[in-house]
Design a protein around this motif. Structure first.
Motif, PDB file in Angstrom:
ATOM      1  N   LEU A 125       1.373 -15.434   5.382  1.00 44.37           N
ATOM      2  CA  LEU A 125       1.638 -16.190   3.832  1.00 44.37           C
ATOM      3  C   LEU A 125       3.685 -15.563   3.539  1.00 44.37           C
ATOM      4  N   ASP A 126       3.473 -16.977   2.455  1.00 48.73           N
ATOM      5  CA  ASP A 126       4.574 -17.120   2.053  1.00 48.73           C
ATOM      6  C   ASP A 126       4.758 -16.360   0.543  1.00 48.73           C
ATOM      7  N   ALA A 127       5.948 -16.775  -0.372  1.00 52.33           N
ATOM      8  CA  ALA A 127       5.872 -15.841  -1.399  1.00 52.33           C
ATOM      9  C   ALA A 127       4.621 -16.637  -1.973  1.00 52.33           C
ATOM     10  N   SER A 128       4.832 -17.892  -1.780  1.00 51.99           N
ATOM     11  CA  SER A 128       3.306 -18.830  -2.269  1.00 51.99           C
ATOM     12  C   SER A 128       2.080 -18.804  -1.698  1.00 51.99           C
ATOM     13  N   GLY A 129       1.713 -17.876  -1.345  1.00 54.79           N
ATOM     14  CA  GLY A 129       0.412 -17.861  -0.521  1.00 54.79           C
ATOM     15  C   GLY A 129       0.545 -18.909   0.752  1.00 54.79           C
ATOM     16  N   ARG A 130       1.008 -19.644   0.894  1.00 53.02           N
ATOM     17  CA  ARG A 130       0.312 -20.675   2.049  1.00 53.02           C
ATOM     18  C   ARG A 130       1.383 -20.054   3.150  1.00 53.02           C
ATOM     19  N   GLU A 183     -10.473  -2.320 -11.791  1.00 51.03           N
ATOM     20  CA  GLU A 183      -9.501  -2.888 -10.852  1.00 51.03           C
ATOM     21  C   GLU A 183      -8.745  -2.397  -9.800  1.00 51.03           C
ATOM     22  N   ARG A 184      -9.246  -1.773  -9.081  1.00 52.42           N
ATOM     23  CA  ARG A 184      -8.601  -0.956  -7.830  1.00 52.42           C
ATOM     24  C   ARG A 184      -9.312  -1.683  -6.670  1.00 52.42           C
ATOM     25  N   ARG A 185     -10.187  -1.710  -7.298  1.00 56.22           N
ATOM     26  CA  ARG A 185     -10.983  -2.585  -5.613  1.00 56.22           C
ATOM     27  C   ARG A 185     -11.828  -3.673  -5.590  1.00 56.22           C
ATOM     28  N   SER A 186     -12.568  -4.124  -5.445  1.00 53.79           N
ATOM     29  CA  SER A 186     -13.592  -5.102  -5.186  1.00 53.79           C
ATOM     30  C   SER A 186     -13.913  -5.500  -3.675  1.00 53.79           C
ATOM     31  N   PRO A 187     -15.319  -5.978  -4.110  1.00 51.99           N
ATOM     32  CA  PRO A 187     -16.387  -6.390  -3.234  1.00 51.99           C
ATOM     33  C   PRO A 187     -15.316  -7.734  -2.498  1.00 51.99           C
ATOM     34  N   ALA A 188     -15.277  -7.839  -0.966  1.00 54.17           N
ATOM     35  CA  ALA A 188     -14.037  -8.637  -0.566  1.00 54.17           C
ATOM     36  C   ALA A 188     -14.685  -8.743   0.326  1.00 54.17           C
ATOM     37  N   PRO A 189     -14.474 -10.623   0.818  1.00 54.47           N
ATOM     38  CA  PRO A 189     -14.906 -11.428   1.968  1.00 54.47           C
ATOM     39  C   PRO A 189     -14.199 -10.670   3.472  1.00 54.47           C
ATOM     40  N   ARG A 190     -14.737 -10.939   4.099  1.00 58.36           N
ATOM     41  CA  ARG A 190     -14.558 -10.276   5.770  1.00 58.36           C
ATOM     42  C   ARG A 190     -13.014 -11.082   5.900  1.00 58.36           C
ATOM     43  N   HIS A 191     -13.348 -12.332   5.936  1.00 57.47           N
ATOM     44  CA  HIS A 191     -12.151 -13.066   6.247  1.00 57.47           C
ATOM     45  C   HIS A 191     -10.785 -12.673   5.405  1.00 57.47           C
ATOM     46  N   PHE A 192     -11.267 -12.884   3.746  1.00 53.55           N
ATOM     47  CA  PHE A 192     -10.703 -12.504   3.056  1.00 53.55           C
ATOM     48  C   PHE A 192      -9.656 -11.033   3.105  1.00 53.55           C
ATOM     49  N   ARG A 193     -10.380  -9.657   3.777  1.00 53.38           N
ATOM     50  CA  ARG A 193      -9.887  -8.889   4.224  1.00 53.38           C
ATOM     51  C   ARG A 193      -8.930  -8.845   4.597  1.00 53.38           C
ATOM     52  N   ARG A 194      -8.457 -10.055   6.227  1.00 51.48           N
ATOM     53  CA  ARG A 194      -7.173 -10.257   6.060  1.00 51.48           C
ATOM     54  C   ARG A 194      -6.493 -10.850   5.886  1.00 51.48           C
ATOM     55  N   SER A 195      -6.373 -11.731   5.029  1.00 50.80           N
ATOM     56  CA  SER A 195      -5.794 -12.830   4.592  1.00 50.80           C
ATOM     57  C   SER A 195      -4.950 -12.212   2.751  1.00 50.80           C
ATOM     58  N   LEU A 196      -6.284 -10.675   2.460  1.00 53.92           N
ATOM     59  CA  LEU A 196      -5.590 -10.372   1.729  1.00 53.92           C
ATOM     60  C   LEU A 196      -3.801  -9.618   1.904  1.00 53.92           C
ATOM     61  N   ALA A 197      -4.300  -9.132   3.151  1.00 53.77           N
ATOM     62  CA  ALA A 197      -3.713  -7.998   3.719  1.00 53.77           C
ATOM     63  C   ALA A 197      -2.585  -8.379   4.149  1.00 53.77           C
ATOM     64  N   PHE A 198      -2.410 -10.120   3.983  1.00 54.51           N
ATOM     65  CA  PHE A 198      -0.755 -11.082   4.445  1.00 54.51           C
ATOM     66  C   PHE A 198      -0.819 -11.679   3.318  1.00 54.51           C
ATOM     67  N   LEU A 199      -1.027 -11.415   2.486  1.00 52.18           N
ATOM     68  CA  LEU A 199      -0.610 -12.172   0.914  1.00 52.18           C
ATOM     69  C   LEU A 199       0.338 -11.529  -0.004  1.00 52.18           C
ATOM     70  N   GLY A 200       1.570 -12.494  -1.046  1.00 55.47           N
ATOM     71  CA  GLY A 200       2.947 -11.896  -1.059  1.00 55.47           C
ATOM     72  C   GLY A 200       2.721 -12.841  -2.642  1.00 55.47           C
ATOM     73  N   ALA A 201       3.721 -12.619  -3.610  1.00 56.11           N
ATOM     74  CA  ALA A 201       4.282 -12.932  -4.369  1.00 56.11           C
ATOM     75  C   ALA A 201       5.592 -13.778  -4.694  1.00 56.11           C
ATOM     76  N   GLY A 202       5.645 -15.286  -5.317  1.00 57.69           N
ATOM     77  CA  GLY A 202       7.153 -16.162  -5.143  1.00 57.69           C
ATOM     78  C   GLY A 202       7.784 -15.746  -7.326  1.00 57.69           C
ATOM     79  N   ALA A 203       8.022 -16.767  -7.322  1.00 56.75           N
ATOM     80  CA  ALA A 203       9.479 -16.990  -8.552  1.00 56.75           C
ATOM     81  C   ALA A 203       7.979 -16.963  -9.443  1.00 56.75           C
ATOM     82  N   LEU A 204       9.046 -17.433 -10.753  1.00 54.77           N
ATOM     83  CA  LEU A 204       7.812 -16.905 -12.550  1.00 54.77           C
ATOM     84  C   LEU A 204       7.004 -18.009 -12.344  1.00 54.77           C
TER      85      LEU A 204
END
Length: 736
Positions: A112-117, A18-39
């Protein structure tokens, strides 16, 4: 090492819980640039381009305030899992720390914006768009005229050109981890002036916005030596609100300081120090001030919550008289405190409790900010060996699961939306998201049993006689673990797991997911097998199976591999609940615990498991990033099989074709439809079953603002800081 999301790579070594998992090389960058939005709103069921867009299930929780309320100066101490092995995000051993540094110090054309776009980053771009599609796709980047590297040179076409040449895959001297997208570029040219860059593609590329984020200077990308070694421990030239001051291997710190050549709004903080702190030491670090911000476990959430609620000490140390060792030990155990074990005396226990109480007092200055990560936990089914090679058995496993209950088990105690994830390729809020789980079907024990019967597994079938010294039926385990009730290697759900006192083997803490699972089992929900969750002696619910299924003289038993390190409690609770669900349809689960260090490398990547739990990140670019995870394994000339990152070894030609079509169409509606169709086929193959979006739990100094649980959104580093004296912050949307 924790188990959250990391980059895709055949050689990735991330462990997974629950703390870390295998992830894509591209995902590593993508994940680092993600966030959340409305309910959230209800999940989508359709797959057409006319579907209404979904919303994120949880808001970001960062205590947002205007910049004029943030004090100038100060140092933010940010706990990370480890000192980054490299500062080059395009190398195989890049990790989350690498991504954090890149976000703060390097250009990113899109974030990436609050909706991951993906949205254009105005600090670096005036605009970026496709200006030609025939005969070839051409993208024109118009750069911010103020954008310069820290050495004073303008950011321009030379940097784009150097990065393309390094990542195109044409020069093997560059030790790159990925080249997706860059391998489709035909040429890069200067536009009408120095602020314009023309990128011409040899083949259409729908995910062109994923490129040049981050962008490294030509000093790093210009030669193989600079790429391979020069950017591992230092970045002399940067172009963000911060710059890399030093990487200190002795103190395990990466020190970022204000970039005086930054043309945007100046950073509020003087410094950001990324400091390596083990997950089980985060609460103590927040208490003693060596960390101001840290991702934490659910147990630390409870502890911080208790610190902010408690009025007095409430311990046996109160009052002037002596107290018994038994009372001290009971109090310590009830609070999850490691106070010296069964042989600790009164003085040792008293000192430990005193330290604990001092930390609790300090933790009153800390709060928990929470959202949902742009990542989901899945049940992986290894389709390359054993009973799970049969799609009917995989589908039966999936149909036995109550995914809604598993989501509630993890997320409800944390006050987060408990909605099962309905897609392998996107999360609620992202453009490609739709709930395609209907391609497989909801929980249905009768349907699961019918699938198993069709595959030849029958109840009460003859079993081969077990020879003396042989293990009970089930996959063989070579790993030793003495932490599960004294048994080495494996724990079979349904066997007696008590410790002889009639109370079971787990010491539960308030809000522990296992406590929730115990309650469900004792209420008779989904027929928890006796001993799996309920105390010894609890009667099995009605309609419990008479015995395991068998075929060809062997029982239907699956090896369920789990990590055993700190922070794996949630995964263990989920695995036990899954095993009880499988027991009800006649599938026997053999839980095998292995070390965190070997979990991914020696088991998941090596295919040495039947069932496993780990997480994948979502991506704004699923056609590019998700393809290696679900691509059909391809036999190589030497007899080996190239699985890329498809660790379940389950794939189809149709899924590959749909990914390829989605990556080449420039029609966004068509691309979204193709991704959703691919997801439906992935569900139907039942190689992996998405369960729930992972909780994002962050302990934060109360006066730290514009920081915390970012969800999908890219953090804005220049706005982070400490609240001015006298200023107030309104309640964050994630509270309550």
């Amino acid at each position: 090492m924790s188990h959250d999301v990391r980059q895709r790579s055949a050689g990735a070594r991330d462990s997974i819980d629950e703390r870390r998992s295998p992830a894509p090389r591209h995902f590593r960058r993508s994940l680092a640039f993600l966030g959340a939005g409305a309910l959230a709103v209800p999940l989508l069921a359709g797959c057409g381009s006319d579907d209404v867009t979904s919303s994120p299930l949880a808001a970001e929780d960062i205590a947002p305030v205007a910049r004029d309320l943030v004090a100038d100066g100060g140092t933010l101490k940010w706990a990370v899992d480890a000192l980054p092995e490299t500062l080059n995000t395009f190398q195989a051993d890049a990790d989350a720390g690498t991504g954090r540094v890149a976000q703060a110090v390097l250009p990113s054309m899109f974030r990436l914006d609050a909706s991951g776009r993906p949205v254009a980053n105005p600090a670096y771009l005036e605009s970026a768009k496709v200006i030609e599609t025939e005969p070839r796709q051409v993208v024109l980047y118009k750069l911010n005229q103020q954008a310069v590297w820290s050495d004073g040179r303008e950011i321009g076409a030379a940097d784009f050109l150097a990065q393309w040449r390094a990542l195109s895959g044409k020069n093997s001297a560059y030790w790159t981890a990925r080249n997706a997208g860059y391998d489709r570029i035909a040429k890069i040219e200067r536009g009408d002036n120095d602020l314009q860059v023309r990128v011409t593609f040899a083949r259409p590329y729908a995910d062109w916005r994923s490129l040049f984020s981050p962008l490294y200077p030509k000093d790093v990308m210009g030669t193989p030596d600079a790429f391979n070694d020069g950017a591992r421990r230092k970045l002399a030239v940067t172009a963000g609100p911060f710059k890399v001051e030093k990487v200190d291997t002795a103190t395990k710190d990466v020190v970022l300081t204000r970039n005086t050549r930054w043309w945007g709004k100046p950073a509020k903080l003087n410094e950001i120090v990324l400091h390596a702190v083990p997950r089980d030491k985060r609460a103590a670090a927040l208490a003693d001030g060596s960390a101001d911000l840290a991702e934490i476990a659910a147990s630390d959430v409870q502890r911080i919550g208790l610190a902010n609620r408690e009025k007095g000490t409430g311990t046996p140390l109160q009052g002037g008289g002596r107290t018994s060792v038994k009372k001290l030990r009971s109090w310590a155990l009830a609070h999850g405190l490691d106070a010296g074990g069964a042989h600790a005396g009164e003085k040792k226990l008293g000192r430990a409790i005193t330290r604990y109480l001092e930390q609790q007092q300090a933790l009153r200055e800390v709060e928990v900010r929470k959202s949902l990560e742009p990542a989901y936990t899945q049940l992986a089914l290894n389709g390359s060996t054993g009973p799970l090679t049969d799609e009917r058995v995989r589908r039966a496993v999936a149909r036995a699961l109550d995914r809604a209950e598993l989501a509630r088990l993890v997320l409800t105690p944390l006050g987060l939306p408990a909605v099962p994830v309905g897609s392998h390729l996107a999360l609620s809020g992202q453009d490609a998201y739709a709930d395609n789980s209907g391609a497989l079907g909801d929980q249905n024990a009768q349907e699961a049993q019918a699938l198993l019967a069709d595959a030849g597994w029958v109840r009460g079938g003859p079993l081969k006689e077990q020879k003396k010294g042989e293990k009970a039926a089930g996959p063989e385990s070579h790993d030793k673990d003495v932490s599960n009730g004294g048994k080495e290697g494996e724990y079979i759900v349904g066997e007696d797991d008590g410790d002889g006192d009639g109370k079971g083997r787990h010491h539960e803490s308030p809000g522990d997911p296992r406590e929730h699972a115990d309650r469900l089992a004792q209420e008779g929900k989904h027929g928890g097998a006796p001993g799996a969750y309920a105390p010894k002696g609890t009667a099995a619910p009605a309609a419990a199976p008479a015995g395991p299924l068998a075929k060809d003289g062997k029982p239907l038993a699956l090896r369920f591999v789990l990590p055993s390190g700190p922070g794996s409690d949630t995964l263990n609770a989920v695995a036990e609940r899954i095993s009880a669900m499988l027991e009800q349809v006649g599938i026997r689960a053999v839980i095998t615990k292995v070390s965190d260090e070997s979990y991914f490398k020696d088991h998941i990547a090596a295919g040495d498991y039947d069932l496993a739990l780990y997480s994948w990140p979502s991506s704004a670019f699923p056609a590019t990033d998700a393809r290696p995870v679900y691509a059909k394994p391809v036999p190589a000339a030497d007899g080996s099989v190239n699985v890329e990152q498809n660790y379940t070894r389950v794939g189809t030609d149709l899924v590959d074709q749909l990914f390829d079509e989605a990556a080449t169409t420039l029609d966004e509606d068509e691309a979204r439809d193709l991704i959703r169709r691919a997801d439906s086929r992935i569900w139907a193959a039942a190689g992996s079953i998405p369960l729930y979006q992972r909780p994002q739990l962050v302990g934060v100094r109360k006066n730290l603002v514009n920081a915390g649980a970012f969800g999908f959104r890219t953090p804005v580093y220049e706005d982070m800081g400490f609240l001015r004296k006298g200023a107030k912050v309104s309640a964050s949307p994630g509270k309550g």
